[in-house]
Design a protein around this motif. Structure first.
Motif, short mmCIF file in Angstrom:
data_model
loop_
_atom_site.label_atom_id
_atom_site.label_comp_id
_atom_site.label_asym_id
_atom_site.label_seq_id
_atom_site.Cartn_x
_atom_site.Cartn_y
_atom_site.Cartn_z
N PHE A 236 -47.61 81.25 -55.64
CA PHE A 236 -46.34 81.44 -54.94
C PHE A 236 -45.21 81.02 -55.86
CE2 PHE A 236 -49.31 81.24 -51.47
CZ PHE A 236 -48.80 82.13 -50.52
N ASP A 237 -44.34 81.98 -56.21
CA ASP A 237 -43.15 81.67 -57.00
C ASP A 237 -42.10 81.13 -56.05
OD1 ASP A 237 -44.34 82.58 -59.33
OD2 ASP A 237 -43.73 84.66 -58.93
N VAL A 238 -41.75 79.88 -56.23
CA VAL A 238 -40.86 79.17 -55.30
C VAL A 238 -39.53 78.87 -55.97
CG1 VAL A 238 -40.54 77.03 -54.00
CG2 VAL A 238 -42.78 78.15 -54.04
N LYS A 239 -38.45 79.12 -55.26
CA LYS A 239 -37.12 78.70 -55.70
C LYS A 239 -36.55 77.76 -54.64
CE LYS A 239 -32.53 80.16 -57.17
NZ LYS A 239 -31.62 81.29 -57.47
N VAL A 240 -36.29 76.52 -55.02
CA VAL A 240 -35.79 75.51 -54.07
C VAL A 240 -34.28 75.67 -53.96
CG1 VAL A 240 -35.59 73.05 -53.59
CG2 VAL A 240 -37.65 73.95 -54.72
N THR A 241 -33.81 75.94 -52.75
CA THR A 241 -32.37 76.11 -52.54
C THR A 241 -31.70 74.83 -52.07
OG1 THR A 241 -32.78 76.93 -50.30
CG2 THR A 241 -32.60 78.57 -52.05
N ALA A 242 -32.49 73.92 -51.46
CA ALA A 242 -31.91 72.65 -51.01
C ALA A 242 -33.02 71.66 -50.72
CB ALA A 242 -31.06 72.87 -49.76
N VAL A 243 -32.67 70.38 -50.85
CA VAL A 243 -33.56 69.28 -50.45
C VAL A 243 -32.76 68.40 -49.50
CG1 VAL A 243 -34.86 67.26 -51.19
CG2 VAL A 243 -34.88 69.33 -52.59
N LYS A 244 -33.38 68.04 -48.36
CA LYS A 244 -32.68 67.24 -47.36
C LYS A 244 -33.51 66.01 -47.01
CE LYS A 244 -30.40 71.30 -45.35
NZ LYS A 244 -30.11 72.06 -44.11
N LYS A 245 -32.78 64.90 -46.80
CA LYS A 245 -33.44 63.65 -46.42
C LYS A 245 -33.32 63.46 -44.91
CE LYS A 245 -31.08 60.91 -49.11
NZ LYS A 245 -30.68 59.66 -49.80
N PRO A 246 -34.37 62.91 -44.26
CA PRO A 246 -34.31 62.70 -42.81
C PRO A 246 -33.27 61.65 -42.44
CG PRO A 246 -36.27 61.66 -43.72
CD PRO A 246 -35.65 62.45 -44.84
N GLY A 247 -32.47 61.96 -41.42
CA GLY A 247 -31.54 60.98 -40.90
C GLY A 247 -32.24 60.08 -39.90
N GLU A 248 -31.61 59.03 -39.54
CA GLU A 248 -32.21 58.07 -38.61
C GLU A 248 -32.04 58.59 -37.17
OE1 GLU A 248 -31.97 53.31 -37.43
OE2 GLU A 248 -30.47 54.22 -38.75
N THR A 249 -33.17 58.64 -36.45
CA THR A 249 -33.14 59.06 -35.04
C THR A 249 -33.60 57.89 -34.19
OG1 THR A 249 -33.66 61.34 -35.66
CG2 THR A 249 -33.98 60.73 -33.36
N LYS A 250 -32.74 57.42 -33.33
CA LYS A 250 -33.07 56.27 -32.49
C LYS A 250 -33.53 56.74 -31.11
CE LYS A 250 -29.69 53.20 -34.70
NZ LYS A 250 -28.49 52.35 -34.48
N ILE A 251 -34.40 55.93 -30.52
CA ILE A 251 -34.84 56.21 -29.15
C ILE A 251 -33.85 55.50 -28.23
CG2 ILE A 251 -36.73 55.96 -27.49
CD1 ILE A 251 -38.67 55.95 -29.83
N ASP A 252 -32.79 56.23 -27.87
CA ASP A 252 -31.74 55.64 -27.04
C ASP A 252 -31.13 56.71 -26.14
OD1 ASP A 252 -30.34 57.19 -28.80
OD2 ASP A 252 -29.41 55.53 -29.89
N ASP A 253 -30.03 56.38 -25.50
CA ASP A 253 -29.39 57.32 -24.58
C ASP A 253 -28.96 58.60 -25.31
OD1 ASP A 253 -29.76 55.62 -22.48
OD2 ASP A 253 -27.71 54.84 -22.45
#
Length: 536
Positions: A236-253
């Motif tokens: 598979f010839d892959v071209k990476v267009t973006a890399v993203k880091k997970p944001g913090e998700t809290k278990i709250d309202d």
């Protein structure tokens, strides 16, 4: 009319019915008088066409109608005279050498419902296995929702992707240097470590940066669902267009509000309610199985072979369909054939229990109200296109069997609830695993699951490899009994009680026209969701 009983063996009955030419001719005369005022003929005023001309013009059709009417009257009289309760529609056959103007001899064959003994419903003892909701499971579900709702933030161009990060990429796959169908995509987002792609693919994305181009080398699994790709090495010839880091998700309202709710407390309450509903369903499954086992053990009477055969055909058709999707189709079908008698016994059990539940319901005033029936019709109609819903409602109103089949699952549940109220029930708290084991062990078979992956050919991993057919056959037998619904048998028994015999169809009758009319009455449905079998 002259009636002679020619067979009375078990639940099978046969009769010969003689209809004289004189009786048929009387009906023709009566029909001529009825239709004559409506006949139009050149040279005669409306309603003044002589009866002999009407008979000459329409005599053959009128004679056939008169014969059919005589046969229908004869079958109804037969049922009344002999106090029959047909289990299925009688087979009505006109003698082959019949000629218009002569006596007609009819052969009528049918199966009758057995005399169901007064069901013994006193002394029923049941154990209700209950499972408290595990708060830790609710916490796990909240964590899953938080994980599914997590957001990703754009990472710097120099940031190297790691497990848990999101990689957005374009890709083009090849096998033996040739592109294959479904192997190309753009802007595909994949979370490294999610396990969504072919084994080894995601691991090779660790360390990539936005703008990188990379060739990923993998091999399709041996059990990949596409035949020409199974076990094949691919690039598979892959071209990476973006890399993203997970944001913090809290278990709250805020998590709850993102899901359209007001608060975390409300979300937790909904999840707890769902868990309770699921556990209560398992409890009911176990109790109903035990109830039906007691009824089956306490009542043994002959059941109509045709009803058993119809029930067996439904079970067998489903099992054969499942066998077609096994890895070794021939072995799976051979295994089914070896256990055919067991499945027929299950069919007989269902019919007997269906008759019992129907008898219990009728004897104790259990019924589906008009309001409940209307709700069932509206729910079923909602599965059709808007323009077809009224036609579906009309079809249900005009077809007693269709109405009975729609009503039967609710009627069955109401009879079961009535018996639960009558039973002496003791409660015992168990774990979910213990409850599931109790349900499974009831048949002495292990449970089995069937997974089908209909994914496309993007670099996704295949479903887990199926076990050999020989190992899964016992699970099918267990499922055939566990998923048994008595509703069909209950519907048949209930329908017979309401309408013992429909009009008999005879030779030369316009049967095809009637079938066409019935077909036109059925709505052209969109594909409705499969109905779940009632637990038993």
């Amino acid at each position: 009319m002259q009636t002679v009983e020619t067979l009375n063996e078990g639940l099978k009955r046969a009769y010969t019915l003689k209809i004289t030419a004189k009786d048929i001719d009387k009906k023709v005369d009566a029909e001529v008088k009825r239709v004559a005022p409506q006949v139009r003929m050149p040279g005669f005023r409306p309603g003044k066409v002589p009866a002999n001309l009407v008979r000459k013009m329409h005599g053959e059709a009128l004679a056939q109608d008169a014969l059919n009417s005589s046969i229908q009257d004869g079958v109804q009289s037969l049922v009344s005279e002999y106090k029959l309760r047909p289990a299925t529609q009688p087979s009505v056959r006109l003698n082959d050498d019949y000629e218009a103007g002569k006596d007609a001899e009819i052969t009528i064959e049918l199966e009758v419902l057995p005399d169901v003994p007064t069901p013994s419903i006193d002394g029923l003892k049941l154990e209700r296995l209950t499972v408290p909701v595990d708060e830790a499971k609710i916490d796990e579900r909240l964590a899953e929702l938080a994980g599914q709702s997590k957001s990703f933030d754009e990472a710097p161009k120099t940031y190297k992707a790691k497990t848990g990060d999101l990689v957005v990429m374009d890709f083009a796959g090849k096998v033996d240097g040739v592109a294959f169908d479904g192997g190309t995509g753009t802007d595909m987002s994949i979370e490294i470590g999610s396990g969504r792609l072919i084994p080894g693919f995601e691991d090779q994305l660790v360390g990539v940066k936005a703008g990188d181009e990379k060739t990923v080398e993998v091999a399709f699994p041996e059990d990949y669902p596409v035949e020409n790709l199974k076990g094949k090495p691919a690039t598979f010839d892959v071209k990476v267009t973006a890399v993203k880091k997970p944001g913090e998700t809290k278990i709250d309202d805020d998590l709850a509000k993102n899901l359209g709710l007001e608060s975390l407390e409300q979300l937790r309450g909904i999840l707890k309610g769902q868990a309770e509903q699921e556990l209560n369903g398992l409890t009911r499954t176990y109790m109903k199985r035990k109830l039906l086992d007691q009824l089956a053990a306490g009542h043994d009477f002959p059941v109509p072979p045709t009803m058993v055969e119809q029930e067996f055909d439904q079970i067998w058709h489903q099992l054969q369909h499942e066998a077609e999707h096994e890895e070794d189709v021939e072995a799976a079908k051979a295994e089914l054939e070896a256990e055919k008698d067991d499945y027929r016994a299950i069919a007989e059990r269902r019919v007997r229990l269906g008759l019992l539940l129907s008898e219990i319901g009728q004897a104790n005033g259990v019924e589906v109200t008009a309001q409940e029936m209307n709700m069932l019709i509206q729910q079923a109609a909602s599965q059709y296109r808007p323009e077809d819903r009224q036609r579906f409602v009309q079809y249900i109103q005009q077809e007693p069997l269709a109405a009975a089949q729609l009503r039967a699952p609710l009627y069955e549940d109401k009879v079961v609830d009535f018996l639960f109220d009558k039973a002496d029930i003791t409660d015992r708290e168990v774990t979910r695993e213990e409850l599931e084991a109790a349900i499974e062990s009831d048949d002495g078979f292990a449970s089995g699951t069937h997974t089908h992956d209909h994914d496309n050919h993007k670099p996704r991993k295949s479903s887990k490899k199926a076990a050999p057919a020989k190992e899964k056959a016992p699970a099918k037998k267990a499922a055939a009994k566990k998923d048994e619904s008595l509703s069909e048998a209950v519907a048949e028994a209930e329908l017979v009680a309401e309408e013992p015999v429909k009009k008999a169809a005879t030779r030369k009758a316009p049967a095809k026209k009637a079938e066409a009319a019935e077909t036109e009455a059925k709505p052209a449905a969109k594909k409705a969701p499969a109905k779940k079998k009632a637990e038993a």
